[in-house]
Scaffold this motif. Structure first.
Motif, PDB file in Angstrom:
ATOM      1  N   THR A 165       0.838  -1.064   0.105  1.00  0.00           N
ATOM      2  CA  THR A 165      -0.015  -0.046  -0.049  1.00  0.00           C
ATOM      3  C   THR A 165       0.883   1.333  -0.027  1.00  0.00           C
ATOM      4  O   THR A 165       0.775   2.231  -0.845  1.00  0.00           O
ATOM      5  N   GLN A 166       1.796   1.341   0.906  1.00  0.00           N
ATOM      6  CA  GLN A 166       2.787   2.452   0.932  1.00  0.00           C
ATOM      7  C   GLN A 166       3.620   2.638  -0.387  1.00  0.00           C
ATOM      8  O   GLN A 166       3.911   3.698  -0.813  1.00  0.00           O
ATOM      9  N   GLU A 167       3.905   1.358  -0.784  1.00  0.00           N
ATOM     10  CA  GLU A 167       4.537   1.465  -2.188  1.00  0.00           C
ATOM     11  C   GLU A 167       3.818   2.180  -3.448  1.00  0.00           C
ATOM     12  O   GLU A 167       4.309   2.987  -4.054  1.00  0.00           O
ATOM     13  N   PHE A 168       2.585   1.760  -3.201  1.00  0.00           N
ATOM     14  CA  PHE A 168       1.581   2.341  -4.141  1.00  0.00           C
ATOM     15  C   PHE A 168       1.465   3.847  -3.966  1.00  0.00           C
ATOM     16  O   PHE A 168       1.402   4.766  -4.974  1.00  0.00           O
ATOM     17  N   VAL A 169       1.179   4.087  -2.702  1.00  0.00           N
ATOM     18  CA  VAL A 169       1.230   5.752  -2.504  1.00  0.00           C
ATOM     19  C   VAL A 169       2.311   6.408  -3.089  1.00  0.00           C
ATOM     20  O   VAL A 169       2.175   7.695  -3.539  1.00  0.00           O
ATOM     21  N   ASN A 170       3.591   5.983  -2.496  1.00  0.00           N
ATOM     22  CA  ASN A 170       4.808   6.644  -3.044  1.00  0.00           C
ATOM     23  C   ASN A 170       4.912   6.618  -4.690  1.00  0.00           C
ATOM     24  O   ASN A 170       5.343   7.864  -5.142  1.00  0.00           O
ATOM     25  N   MET A 198      -6.969   5.671  -5.829  1.00  0.00           N
ATOM     26  CA  MET A 198      -7.550   4.729  -5.143  1.00  0.00           C
ATOM     27  C   MET A 198      -6.863   3.272  -5.361  1.00  0.00           C
ATOM     28  O   MET A 198      -6.252   3.060  -6.528  1.00  0.00           O
ATOM     29  N   LEU A 199      -7.108   2.384  -4.636  1.00  0.00           N
ATOM     30  CA  LEU A 199      -6.403   1.011  -4.616  1.00  0.00           C
ATOM     31  C   LEU A 199      -7.242   0.048  -3.809  1.00  0.00           C
ATOM     32  O   LEU A 199      -7.419   0.245  -2.707  1.00  0.00           O
ATOM     33  N   ASN A 200      -7.887  -0.920  -4.633  1.00  0.00           N
ATOM     34  CA  ASN A 200      -8.726  -1.950  -3.903  1.00  0.00           C
ATOM     35  C   ASN A 200      -9.868  -1.201  -3.257  1.00  0.00           C
ATOM     36  O   ASN A 200     -10.089  -1.864  -2.115  1.00  0.00           O
ATOM     37  N   GLU A 219       1.393  -2.488 -12.644  1.00  0.00           N
ATOM     38  CA  GLU A 219       1.390  -3.597 -11.719  1.00  0.00           C
ATOM     39  C   GLU A 219       0.565  -3.476 -10.458  1.00  0.00           C
ATOM     40  O   GLU A 219       0.164  -4.668  -9.827  1.00  0.00           O
ATOM     41  N   TYR A 220      -0.389  -2.576 -10.369  1.00  0.00           N
ATOM     42  CA  TYR A 220      -1.352  -2.404  -9.365  1.00  0.00           C
ATOM     43  C   TYR A 220      -2.755  -2.529  -9.860  1.00  0.00           C
ATOM     44  O   TYR A 220      -3.521  -2.770  -8.949  1.00  0.00           O
ATOM     45  N   TYR A 221      -2.917  -2.642 -11.228  1.00  0.00           N
ATOM     46  CA  TYR A 221      -4.269  -2.727 -11.420  1.00  0.00           C
ATOM     47  C   TYR A 221      -4.308  -3.742 -12.898  1.00  0.00           C
ATOM     48  O   TYR A 221      -3.543  -3.905 -13.688  1.00  0.00           O
TER      49      TYR A 221
END
Length: 509
Positions: free
Chosen positions: A4-9, A28-30, A369-371
């Motif tokens: 999650t923090q990796e995504f925010v950064n 947004m994520l998940n 890689e997140y979606y």
């Protein structure tokens, strides 16, 4: 560091412009919104064009409204193509309902209410500042693209424009052009063919029919004077806010040819008029074309090519163009390839065709890689969208599923009374709504034809008078001849009698 923090950064690094920007929302994520993962669009890249797409009811018009009002506050004038009639609320501040404040708490910054300076424009029967252009301003090449004529017919149009230039015959509206076509086919055919070459009556007839078809979509209201000066689209109010110019188009959805004609004319005029801007800190003007498929619907290949060419070139003039439509496939691939900002609302997969369209749409976005982009497109809620932008150096930013901010202005339309008041307050209305019908090709050709007919009538009358005089003279000669013959006969008879009587007298003596 967790995922999650990796995504925010990841998002913060991708959407942290150094210059001025528009705060679009939070990533947004998940299903969770992260207020510290703000999605900010650099103002510097807003002239790189864009797309707002999504199924009906997913929030496309509100996204358009968000971008338009924020650009206005940044001093960037905007032109909105309001096909559905649902964008007028930008002229009034939002009523600030509680759910809007709640939404902004999730995004991470307070909700504010505001309105934009607005000008209502029209090319149809709706009220507003009237936009017109003359036939001469279109020129033979652009007009040929609109009418979709053959090369031979395009040559005839070029001859007509050249003849009008050479003989000071202004081509202002469609009746001028129709009159010229009739003139070169009939009265002026011999003169024009001697000077410019042979003209086929079949070709002029075909052009005339295409002009009539264009008139049936209401184009006669668009062609004429006074011509709209595109620099009036770049006005700002006393606060330095750019005007939001709303083009009222609710009555032309069934007239795609007129819409294409207007758009091509407008883009060509902007491109011709505006100076080269280079890379500036913000656009000079941004256009939003709602229901963008209307531009390309029923457009000829030549017309489509012309629009695509101008879209590619107009960026250098500091102008951004944003297409708003249900599906990205409504916009030609050549145009899609020119777009910097893409805001994709949810798509619905009801049929096999829909699923195929979703797959194609997913391929237009950067791999993330997140979606799972294809699945994400069908699971977005109202006011949520996949965002892909350019950074300040023109590089594609990371894909971000975004909860969008709410419009600061009213999300509902103006009442008829509010609309009328704003239209009457317009500073441009007195300038452009005056009816002008000065002497042009139509009147000058009619005068020329009338003079030619009057001359022909005088010559015919003179010829007839000469014929009558000649006939009268001939009759007089015949009468004189007959009279003289009778006299001669009488005289001859009298001489003969006198001769006989003289002989008799001599004999009697």
């Amino acid at each position: 560091m967790d995922k999650t923090q990796e995504f925010v950064n990841h998002i913060r690094n991708a959407y942290q412009p150094k210059g001025d920007y528009i705060h679009l929302g939070a990533a947004m994520l998940n299903g969770e919104t992260f207020a510290d993962a703000a999605v900010k669009i650099p103002l510097k890249t807003m002239n790189r064009h864009g797309l707002i797409a999504g199924a009906t009811g997913t929030g496309k018009s509100k996204t358009l409204q968000i971008l338009a009002e924020n650009l206005s506050q940044k001093g960037v004038p905007v032109l909105l193509m309001d096909v559905k009639g649902d964008l007028s609320g930008i002229a009034k501040p939002s009523s600030g309902e509680e759910f809007l404040h709640e939404r902004h708490k999730k995004i991470g910054f307070p909700f504010e209410v505001s309105k934009s300076p607005v000008e209502f424009l029209t090319i149809s029967e709706q009220d507003g500042v009237r936009l017109r252009a003359t036939v001469s301003e279109f020129g033979p090449i652009l007009l040929s693209r609109i009418l979709d004529v053959t090369p031979t017919q395009e040559g005839i149009l070029a001859i007509i424009f050249k003849y009008c230039d050479d003989h000071q015959l202004p081509l202002l509206d469609l009746k001028d052009l129709k009159k010229m076509l009739q003139y070169v086919t009939n009265e002026g055919r011999e003169t024009i063919e001697n000077e410019y070459g042979r003209i086929s009556s079949a070709s002029t007839g075909a052009i005339l029919r295409k002009i009539v078809a264009l008139e049936q979509q209401g184009a006669e209201r668009f062609f004429g004077e006074r011509s709209f000066e595109v620099t009036d689209l770049t006005r700002k109010d006393e606060n330095g806010h750019g005007y939001v110019n709303i083009m009222r188009l609710t009555d032309i959805q069934g007239k795609p040819k007129l819409f294409s004609t207007f758009m091509l004319s407008l883009l060509a005029e902007i491109y011709t008029t505006f100076p080269e801007e280079g890379d500036s800190d913000k656009p000079k003007l941004v256009l939003f074309i709602d229901e963008a498929h209307l531009i390309f619907k029923e457009a000829s290949g030549a017309l489509r090519d012309q629009i695509e060419s101008i879209v590619k070139l107009i960026r250098s003039k500091g102008v951004g163009i944003y297409f708003v439509t249900q599906n990205p496939t409504d916009v030609p691939a050549e145009v899609l390839g020119q777009l910097g900002l893409k805001i994709q609302h949810a798509l619905r997969a009801f049929t096999a065709k829909d699923r195929k369209a979703i797959k194609l749409s997913a391929e237009n976005y950067p791999i993330s890689e997140y979606y799972d982009t294809k699945n994400q497109l069908t699971s977005l809620g109202i006011g949520e969208a996949l965002v892909s932008a350019l950074d300040e150096k023109g590089r594609p930013s990371a894909l971000a599923a975004t909860m969008l901010r709410a419009p600061m202005s009213r999300m509902d339309v103006l009442t008829n009374t509010e609309l009328e008041e704003l239209i009457l307050q317009s500073k441009l209305r007195p300038k452009y709504n005056e009816e002008i019908d000065r002497e042009s090709a139509y009147e000058l050709l009619n005068k020329k034809i009338e003079e030619a007919e009057a001359k022909e009538a005088r010559e015919k009358s003179t010829a007839e008078a000469l014929e009558r005089e000649k006939a009268s003279s001939k009759t007089a000669r015949k009468t004189t001849s007959k009279t003289q013959g009778a006299v001669i006969k009488v005289l001859t008879s009298a001489t003969f009698i006198r001769g006989v009587m003289g002989v008799l007298n001599k004999l009697l003596k």
